[in-house]
Design an enzyme around this catalytic site. Structure first.
Site, PDB file in Angstrom:
ATOM      1  N   ASP A  91       0.827  -1.101  -0.115  1.00  0.00           N
ATOM      2  CA  ASP A  91      -0.047  -0.128   0.138  1.00  0.00           C
ATOM      3  C   ASP A  91       0.510   1.321  -0.080  1.00  0.00           C
ATOM      4  OD1 ASP A  91       0.889  -0.442   2.492  1.00  0.00           O
ATOM      5  OD2 ASP A  91      -0.856  -0.779   3.448  1.00  0.00           O
ATOM      6  N   ASN A 160      -7.603  -2.518  14.585  1.00  0.00           N
ATOM      7  CA  ASN A 160      -9.235  -2.705  13.822  1.00  0.00           C
ATOM      8  C   ASN A 160      -9.217  -4.001  12.902  1.00  0.00           C
ATOM      9  OD1 ASN A 160      -8.088  -1.914  11.802  1.00  0.00           O
ATOM     10  ND2 ASN A 160      -9.321  -0.038  11.561  1.00  0.00           N
ATOM     11  N   GLU A 167      -9.573  -1.757   5.218  1.00  0.00           N
ATOM     12  CA  GLU A 167     -10.294  -1.337   6.383  1.00  0.00           C
ATOM     13  C   GLU A 167     -11.521  -2.268   6.827  1.00  0.00           C
ATOM     14  OE1 GLU A 167      -8.765   0.597   8.453  1.00  0.00           O
ATOM     15  OE2 GLU A 167      -8.380   2.557   7.684  1.00  0.00           O
TER      16      GLU A 167
END
Ligand code: GLP
Length: 271
Positions: A91, A160, A167
């Site tokens: 990324d 998370n 995400e």
């Protein structure tokens, strides 16, 4: 009656499937961050010795920093060559120049590529400052098509559950795409940026579908802040709200975690 019996078989099969997948993830314990990094570097080195033109999927973030330093040491002190290795990164932030100290380009060259003998043309990182980002996603997928299967994909994990910059809520079927970073990820990464700087809102990331095509996946987790995520990864069901759970579909995943990152899991499961 027939409908119920078909439904029953499906439910049993699904449950069995989920349990079977959970058993597939291997866990390697490390006492601390140093030992975790040594083990990660050793796994990488062994692969490159066996296959000098291996394709390595590389991650950024704080976790792999020492692993990369150890790879550099292997090169400098033990003359380990990375000449024919090919790398593909996960990324990059959108909008940061490549020479910005927090760009993942800068990170990778600074921590690894500038210090080993890898050929520049064998290095691939998505361009977060490309003029046409849609085209950049296509270009990156084309590179992935050529390089796949990645022999070893290194991953970190966000607290998370994000992997790369995938995400919570990301479909597992995604290839390379532009993602909006969650508030929690931007908050977690604030520590790398100067006080007056803001963490970019968007990033370009390899999608989960591409990550899952790798032959072997090595997920690194270090420290208390990862303990809940590691527990959820090992014990939870597959759920797009927790991106790392997609790895349960893969049959060659190793979680390499230190004691602190395993703390919550060890409270409920002997490993
Ligand atoms: C970052 C990166 C991920 C990385 C993760 C964990 O935002 N995009 O590739 O694995 O978050 O980072 P760290 O190792 O700093 O905890």
């Amino acid at each position: 009656m027939v409908v119920f019996s078909i439904l029953g078989t499906f439910i049993v099969a699904k449950r069995y499937y989920a349990v079977k997948e959970r058993n597939k993830m291997k866990i390697i314990k490390a006492s601390d961050y140093e030992q975790l990094s040594e083990k990660a570097a050793k796994i990488t080195i062994e692969l490159v010795k066996e296959k000098p033109d291996a394709v390595l999927g590389l991650a950024t973030g704080g976790t792999p920093v020492l692993t990369y330093k150890l790879l550099v040491d292997y090169h400098r002190k033990l003359h380990m060559s990375f000449r024919d290795v090919k790398t593909i990164n996960l990324d990059e932030y959108i909008g940061l120049p490549e020479d910005h100290p927090q760009s993942y380009h800068y990170f990778m060259y600074n921590k690894l590529f500038n210090h080993i003998d890898i050929r520049p043309e064998n290095i691939h990182i998505p361009r977060g400052n490309a003029r046409n980002l849609a085209e950049e996603c296509i270009r990156y997928d084309e590179i992935l098509e050529i390089l796949h299967p990645i022999d070893l994909q290194l991953l970190g994990i966000g607290s998370n559950g994000h992997i790369g910059f995938n995400e919570p809520g990301t479909p597992f079927s995604k290839k390379t795409y532009i993602t909006k970073l969650s508030t929690s990820t931007r908050k977690a990464n604030e520590r790398f940026f100067q006080e007056e700087e803001t963490v970019p809102e968007y990033a370009i990331t390899m999608g989960i579908a591409s990550i899952l095509k790798s032959k072997k996946i090595l997920l690194l987790a270090s420290g208390k802040s990862k303990a809940e995520a590691v527990k959820q990864l090992v014990l939870g069901e597959m759920d797009e709200q927790f991106p790392a759970s997609a790895l349960k579909q893969h049959d060659n995943v190793t979680i390499l975690a230190d004691n602190q990152a395993l703390e919550e899991l060890q409270k409920v499961k002997r490993i």
